[in-house]
Design an enzyme around this catalytic site. Structure first.
Site, PDB file in Angstrom:
ATOM      1  N   HIS A   1       0.823  -1.206   0.000  1.00 21.66           N
ATOM      2  CA  HIS A   1       0.000   0.000   0.000  1.00 21.66           C
ATOM      3  C   HIS A   1       0.859   1.260   0.000  1.00 21.66           C
ATOM      4  O   HIS A   1       0.508   2.259  -0.619  1.00 21.66           O
ATOM      5  CB  HIS A   1      -0.945  -0.029   1.201  1.00 21.66           C
ATOM      6  CG  HIS A   1      -2.105  -0.937   0.965  1.00 21.66           C
ATOM      7  ND1 HIS A   1      -2.751  -1.620   1.955  1.00 21.66           N
ATOM      8  CD2 HIS A   1      -2.725  -1.281  -0.189  1.00 21.66           C
ATOM      9  CE1 HIS A   1      -3.725  -2.342   1.425  1.00 21.66           C
ATOM     10  NE2 HIS A   1      -3.726  -2.158   0.124  1.00 21.66           N
TER      11      HIS A   1
ATOM     12  N   GLU B   1     -23.024  35.903   2.540  1.00 22.63           N
ATOM     13  CA  GLU B   1     -21.831  35.654   3.360  1.00 22.63           C
ATOM     14  C   GLU B   1     -22.002  36.152   4.785  1.00 22.63           C
ATOM     15  O   GLU B   1     -21.046  36.194   5.548  1.00 22.63           O
ATOM     16  CB  GLU B   1     -20.585  36.248   2.700  1.00 22.63           C
ATOM     17  CG  GLU B   1     -20.694  37.704   2.327  1.00 22.63           C
ATOM     18  CD  GLU B   1     -19.468  38.211   1.565  1.00 22.63           C
ATOM     19  OE1 GLU B   1     -18.413  37.563   1.599  1.00 22.63           O
ATOM     20  OE2 GLU B   1     -19.573  39.284   0.954  1.00 22.63           O
TER      21      GLU B   1
ATOM     22  N   ASP C   1     -16.494  34.269   4.673  1.00 26.00           N
ATOM     23  CA  ASP C   1     -17.106  35.181   5.645  1.00 26.00           C
ATOM     24  C   ASP C   1     -18.277  34.528   6.374  1.00 26.00           C
ATOM     25  O   ASP C   1     -18.476  34.766   7.560  1.00 26.00           O
ATOM     26  CB  ASP C   1     -17.550  36.475   4.948  1.00 26.00           C
ATOM     27  CG  ASP C   1     -16.376  37.415   4.773  1.00 26.00           C
ATOM     28  OD1 ASP C   1     -15.613  37.582   5.737  1.00 26.00           O
ATOM     29  OD2 ASP C   1     -16.198  37.949   3.667  1.00 26.00           O
TER      30      ASP C   1
ATOM     31  N   CYS D   1     -18.635  30.482  -3.794  1.00 29.76           N
ATOM     32  CA  CYS D   1     -17.357  30.984  -4.301  1.00 29.76           C
ATOM     33  C   CYS D   1     -16.309  31.093  -3.194  1.00 29.76           C
ATOM     34  O   CYS D   1     -15.188  31.505  -3.447  1.00 29.76           O
ATOM     35  CB  CYS D   1     -17.526  32.318  -5.014  1.00 29.76           C
ATOM     36  SG  CYS D   1     -18.117  33.616  -3.922  1.00 29.76           S
TER      37      CYS D   1
HETATM   38  C1  PEP Z   1     -16.100  34.710   0.977  1.00 28.32           C
HETATM   39  O1  PEP Z   1     -16.270  35.450   1.936  1.00 28.32           O
HETATM   40  O2  PEP Z   1     -16.250  33.466   1.031  1.00 28.32           O
HETATM   41  C2  PEP Z   1     -15.674  35.264  -0.320  1.00 28.32           C
HETATM   42  C3  PEP Z   1     -15.620  34.531  -1.406  1.00 28.32           C
HETATM   43  O3  PEP Z   1     -15.292  36.552  -0.348  1.00 28.32           O
HETATM   44  P1  PEP Z   1     -13.876  37.056   0.195  1.00 28.32           P
HETATM   45  O4  PEP Z   1     -13.026  35.847   0.502  1.00 28.32           O
HETATM   46  O5  PEP Z   1     -13.316  37.915  -0.868  1.00 28.32           O
HETATM   47  O6  PEP Z   1     -14.257  37.816   1.436  1.00 28.32           O
HETATM   48 MG    MG Z   2     -16.341  37.597   1.668  1.00 23.72          MG
END
Ligand code: PEP
Ligand code: MG
Length: 548
Positions: free
Chosen positions: A192, A435, A459, A506
């Protein structure tokens, strides 16, 4: 003088660097050392608790392996759990502790050795390879019993690792940026550890007559020829440095081809299933993104245009960037997020006040709705550029319906001005970042007002768990799989689909390969990840789809 040693090649790659000789000292357990007078029942208890913690540790190893080499390979560690759970193995250890009155470490070693002797003498290579799994588990038990800390192979600078043998759980812990190659004395191609080494693409040899004198010496590992060259001369170093460069280029090419095929296959299927987009921070990265064939840009963080400069970027400057992105991506969607400045990103020329709690302060849409001049200039630039491709606009840090209504009024004013000045634009999709917990909770109302949602899990996690995302000391507390965050994501997906609007993620969580299957099942329309994560995400999705 340059010396050559030969072995069996496990992964055909090239590594050039200093040798780190590593010895798995944990094997050296003597009866004398552990043969003290002790209480048998507490010794059995000590063994049982070591077994329980190792079972937990194996869950983590399984997850790490899933991320590194995929679910199929990760099953190796489910197999380890099964051995540890097998009563005949652990009962043999316990009987030895009780009947012979010896310590758990020594009993584990003895049972391990007798199992390994049986496996080592087997004809079938697959069964012979099992003995390394037994050793791995036994070593894990002994390590836990001795509280001897980690058995991870750690190193600060990149090295060629030379060791007598290596265990599957050690391979999976290897930091690929620090291990240029791996050379072992023992092992079989079917073990493995070897299978994992190959999957992780670590140039490696086994069956080599190694020596501890090699420690610190320069070496070249040539997995193609099954060879390690010690103290190479300059001409040999130059020759291999060139070969290595060609090989790295080839690997990059293969990865890129995988991505291109992945996205093409999906397009040929009529774009069914969850789309995979890329996040863009710096417009100069656009060529790397286009090259992958990705479905679109799910998040362009425009604040990066505002950073590292001494004055506000003009509307014209912004227009040129947005237009370039729209044109470069042709008909593919590019989501432009309006300025998310403040918090940790405060350009000095904007003279923001110092705040005690910047993450909870003047940032994102709060700045745009306060500095309408800045906001309108940016919106004008985006709408003007919309005539050149497939753009969408996204607003950050939304917490209320009132903010959305104010934004929409401002957008109408901007469009009115453009029409008045006979500037063409398209009626592009307008979306909001989800967020903040507030936005997630009222996402049913918000969904009626916008065209799409993009969930910002960075966030959303920070605000839901009350853990500052910038505070490294709190990082261990930040459970990105926290049920509260996952429930909010589910709620947002349901609310968006009830209203018939598109929803994506995102934030960084989108690239979490452990969650991708859940995201597909939840019905997310899109995930958008950094370019560096595209490959692992595409591999994971391919793996999931190939099982369906
Ligand atoms: C997030 O808050 O997940 C986001 C994509 O925005 P940022 O990381 O730019 O605050
Ligand atoms: Mg953000």
């Amino acid at each position: 003088m340059m010396m050559k040693y030969y072995g069996e090649s496990i992964y055909k790659g090239i590594g050039i660097g200093k040798i780190l000789f590593y010895s798995n000292v944990d094997y050296e357990i003597t009866k004398e050392e552990d043969d003290n007078v002790f209480d048998v029942s507490s010794e059995v208890e000590r063994f049982e608790s070591a077994k329980a913690s190792l079972l937990e540790e194996l869950d983590d190893t399984y997850k790490r392996a899933q991320g590194q080499v995929g679910t199929d390979m990760a099953k190796i560690f489910e197999g380890h759990k099964a051995i540890l759970d097998d009563p005949s193995f652990t009962q043999a250890i316990i009987s030895m502790i009780v009947d012979d009155g010896i310590k758990a470490e020594y009993a584990t070693m003895e049972v391990c050795n007798s199992y390994c002797r049986i496996f080592d003498s087997m004809e079938d290579e697959n069964l012979r390879a099992k003995s390394m799994d037994i050793r791995d588990i036994s070593m894990g038990l002994i390590r836990t019993l001795k509280v001897s800390g980690s058995h991870k192979l750690t190193t600060d600078e990149p090295v060629i690792l030379v060791t007598s043998n290596i265990l599957p759980s050690q391979v999976i812990e290897i930091d690929k940026s620090k291990v240029l190659g791996l050379v072992t004395r023992a092992g079989t191609a079917r073990s493995h550890a070897s299978i994992l080494t190959k999957s992780m693409r670590i140039p490696s040899l086994q069956g080599v007559e190694i020596s501890s004198d090699w420690n610190g010496r320069l070496a070249i590992l040539d997995g193609f020829k099954g060879l390690i060259i010690l103290d190479p001369d300059q001409a040999t170093i130059d020759k291999y440095t060139n070969k290595l460069k060609l090989k790295i280029d080839k690997e990059k090419e293969e990865d890129l081809k995988f991505l291109k095929d992945f996205f093409k296959r999906r397009r040929d299927m009529g774009g069914k299933g969850m789309e995979v987009f890329a996040n863009l921070n710096n417009p100069s990265e656009i060529d790397d993104i286009i090259e992958t064939g990705v479905d679109g840009i799910g998040l362009f963080r425009t604040e990066f245009i505002y950073m590292n400069r001494t004055s506000i970027p003009t509307e014209e400057e912004q227009f040129r960037i947005y237009k370039m992105l729209a044109e470069s991506m042709a008909s593919k969607r590019v989501v432009i997020r309006t300025l998310d400045i403040g918090g940790d990103k405060k350009p000095s020329y904007l003279n923001f006040d110092k705040e005690d709690n910047p993450a909870l302060g003047y940032r994102g849409i709060r700045v745009s709705l306060d500095r309408i001049d800045l906001f309108k200039a940016q919106l004008r630039a985006i709408y003007r550029a919309s005539a050149y491709g497939n753009l969408a606009v996204l607003y950050p840090m939304i917490t209320s319906l009132e903010e959305v209504c104010m934004i929409k009024d401002i957008v109408e004013e901007v469009k009115e001005e453009l029409r008045y000045n006979k500037v063409s634009y398209r009626d592009i999709d307008q979306g909001i970042m989800i967020e903040t917990p507030a936005a997630a909770i009222i996402s049913d109302y918000l969904a009626k007002e916008v065209d799409f949602f993009s969930i910002g899990t960075n966030d959303l996690t920070q605000y839901t768990l009350a853990i500052d995302r910038e505070n490294v000391n709190l990082a261990p507390l930040c459970n990105s799989h926290h049920e509260a965050v996952l429930r909010l994501i589910r709620l947002v997906v349901e609310n968006s689909h009830d209203e018939g609007i598109r929803v994506g993620i995102c934030g960084e969580l989108a690239a979490d390969t452990e969650l991708i299957k859940d995201f597909i099942e939840m019905g997310l329309d899109e995930i958008s990840v950094s370019v560096d994560n595209l490959l692992s995400v595409a591999r994971k999705i391919s793996e999931i789809e190939s099982r369906q």
